[in-house]
Design a protein around this motif. Structure first.
Motif, PDB file in Angstrom:
ATOM      1  N   GLY A 202       0.785  -1.219   0.000  1.00  0.00           N
ATOM      2  CA  GLY A 202       0.000   0.000   0.000  1.00  0.00           C
ATOM      3  C   GLY A 202       0.818   1.271   0.000  1.00  0.00           C
ATOM      4  O   GLY A 202       0.381   2.291   0.490  1.00  0.00           O
TER       5      GLY A 202
ATOM      6  N   MET B 185      -5.613  -8.127   3.825  1.00  0.00           N
ATOM      7  CA  MET B 185      -6.978  -8.196   3.292  1.00  0.00           C
ATOM      8  C   MET B 185      -7.989  -7.513   4.208  1.00  0.00           C
ATOM      9  O   MET B 185      -9.042  -7.075   3.759  1.00  0.00           O
ATOM     10  CB  MET B 185      -7.397  -9.660   3.072  1.00  0.00           C
ATOM     11  CG  MET B 185      -6.738 -10.330   1.890  1.00  0.00           C
ATOM     12  SD  MET B 185      -7.107  -9.494   0.308  1.00  0.00           S
ATOM     13  CE  MET B 185      -5.522  -8.746  -0.052  1.00  0.00           C
TER      14      MET B 185
ATOM     15  N   TYR C  72      -6.036  -3.776   1.748  1.00  0.00           N
ATOM     16  CA  TYR C  72      -6.706  -4.263   0.536  1.00  0.00           C
ATOM     17  C   TYR C  72      -8.096  -4.811   0.829  1.00  0.00           C
ATOM     18  O   TYR C  72      -8.543  -5.777   0.209  1.00  0.00           O
ATOM     19  CB  TYR C  72      -5.845  -5.335  -0.150  1.00  0.00           C
ATOM     20  CG  TYR C  72      -4.474  -4.850  -0.536  1.00  0.00           C
ATOM     21  CD1 TYR C  72      -4.306  -3.675  -1.270  1.00  0.00           C
ATOM     22  CD2 TYR C  72      -3.334  -5.568  -0.178  1.00  0.00           C
ATOM     23  CE1 TYR C  72      -3.047  -3.230  -1.630  1.00  0.00           C
ATOM     24  CE2 TYR C  72      -2.068  -5.123  -0.534  1.00  0.00           C
ATOM     25  CZ  TYR C  72      -1.935  -3.956  -1.259  1.00  0.00           C
ATOM     26  OH  TYR C  72      -0.685  -3.517  -1.618  1.00  0.00           O
TER      27      TYR C  72
ATOM     28  N   TYR D 201     -10.653  -5.887  -1.810  1.00  0.00           N
ATOM     29  CA  TYR D 201     -10.433  -7.106  -2.595  1.00  0.00           C
ATOM     30  C   TYR D 201     -10.717  -8.374  -1.796  1.00  0.00           C
ATOM     31  O   TYR D 201     -10.581  -9.473  -2.318  1.00  0.00           O
ATOM     32  CB  TYR D 201      -8.986  -7.162  -3.104  1.00  0.00           C
ATOM     33  CG  TYR D 201      -8.595  -5.967  -3.935  1.00  0.00           C
ATOM     34  CD1 TYR D 201      -9.177  -5.733  -5.180  1.00  0.00           C
ATOM     35  CD2 TYR D 201      -7.647  -5.059  -3.471  1.00  0.00           C
ATOM     36  CE1 TYR D 201      -8.823  -4.631  -5.938  1.00  0.00           C
ATOM     37  CE2 TYR D 201      -7.285  -3.949  -4.230  1.00  0.00           C
ATOM     38  CZ  TYR D 201      -7.876  -3.745  -5.457  1.00  0.00           C
ATOM     39  OH  TYR D 201      -7.527  -2.658  -6.201  1.00  0.00           O
TER      40      TYR D 201
END
Length: 199
Positions: free
Chosen positions: A29, A73, A77, A80
């Motif tokens: 990121g 996650m 992210y 996603y």
């Protein structure tokens, strides 16, 4: 080999794996200037080369990959995420395990030429397996058409072509992080006899 001699080596190896997982999270990121580089490939090669027990070569690097995946996650992210992971995650893990195997096979002796060969092979094998998973996953789309990749030879080759530019970053990061991990551990073995336990 006594337990006393094995313990320091094991814990130092494990520390390298943990550090690689932390580096992976902090590099994601664009949190660092090195966000294009991931230590995952080097972590897999390192585990494959150094752990005396083959199962440890897979379990500990894969565990570090899993924990870092879950963290990423659920934070950086999250868009996603499919549950606590991402669609088609198992292809990445198969690819990662293949890189561990490459470390076991090609780095039986820690030499510069072996590490370079394993880094190149690891980058290529990871790309072939992970992008095959991308092609197989119906939720992944061909960015040039906006549709899922066609399930034929042409679709597979197009998927590989789309992923090919990323091999450069994977290869460079494999070489850079492998140089750091292997070089540092070899230096430590030289300075700390308890770490220099043969397989």
């Amino acid at each position: 080999m006594s337990v006393k001699n094995l313990q320091p080596r094991f814990f130092v190896l494990l520390l390298f794996i943990v550090v690689a997982g932390v580096l992976r999270v902090t590099a994601a990121g664009h949190l660092t200037p090195f966000s294009n580089f991931s230590p995952l490939g080097a972590m897999a090669l390192f585990g494959g080369a150094y752990f005396a027990d083959k199962w440890k070569s897979y379990v500990f690097p894969l565990a570090a990959l899993f924990v870092s995946d879950v963290i990423l996650m659920q934070t950086i992210y999250k868009q996603y995420a499919a549950g606590f992971m991402f669609d088609g995650w198992y292809w990445n893990y198969i690819a990662f395990a293949a890189v561990v195997l490459i470390g076991q096979l090609l780095i039986k002796k820690v030499r510069v030429v072996n590490i370079i060969a394993a880094s190149v092979a690891g980058a290529i094998v990871y790309w072939l397996i992970a992008d095959f998973g991308t092609w197989m996953n119906p939720t992944n789309i061909d960015l040039t058409t906006g549709l899922p990749y066609t399930k034929n030879w042409q679709g597979l080759m197009k998927c590989y072509a789309m992923g090919a530019p990323y091999i450069k970053n994977t290869l460079i990061s494999n070489l850079v992080y492998s140089g750091i991990f292997f070089g540092l551990f070899e230096f430590m073995q030289h300075k700390i006899p308890a770490l220099a336990v043969s397989k």
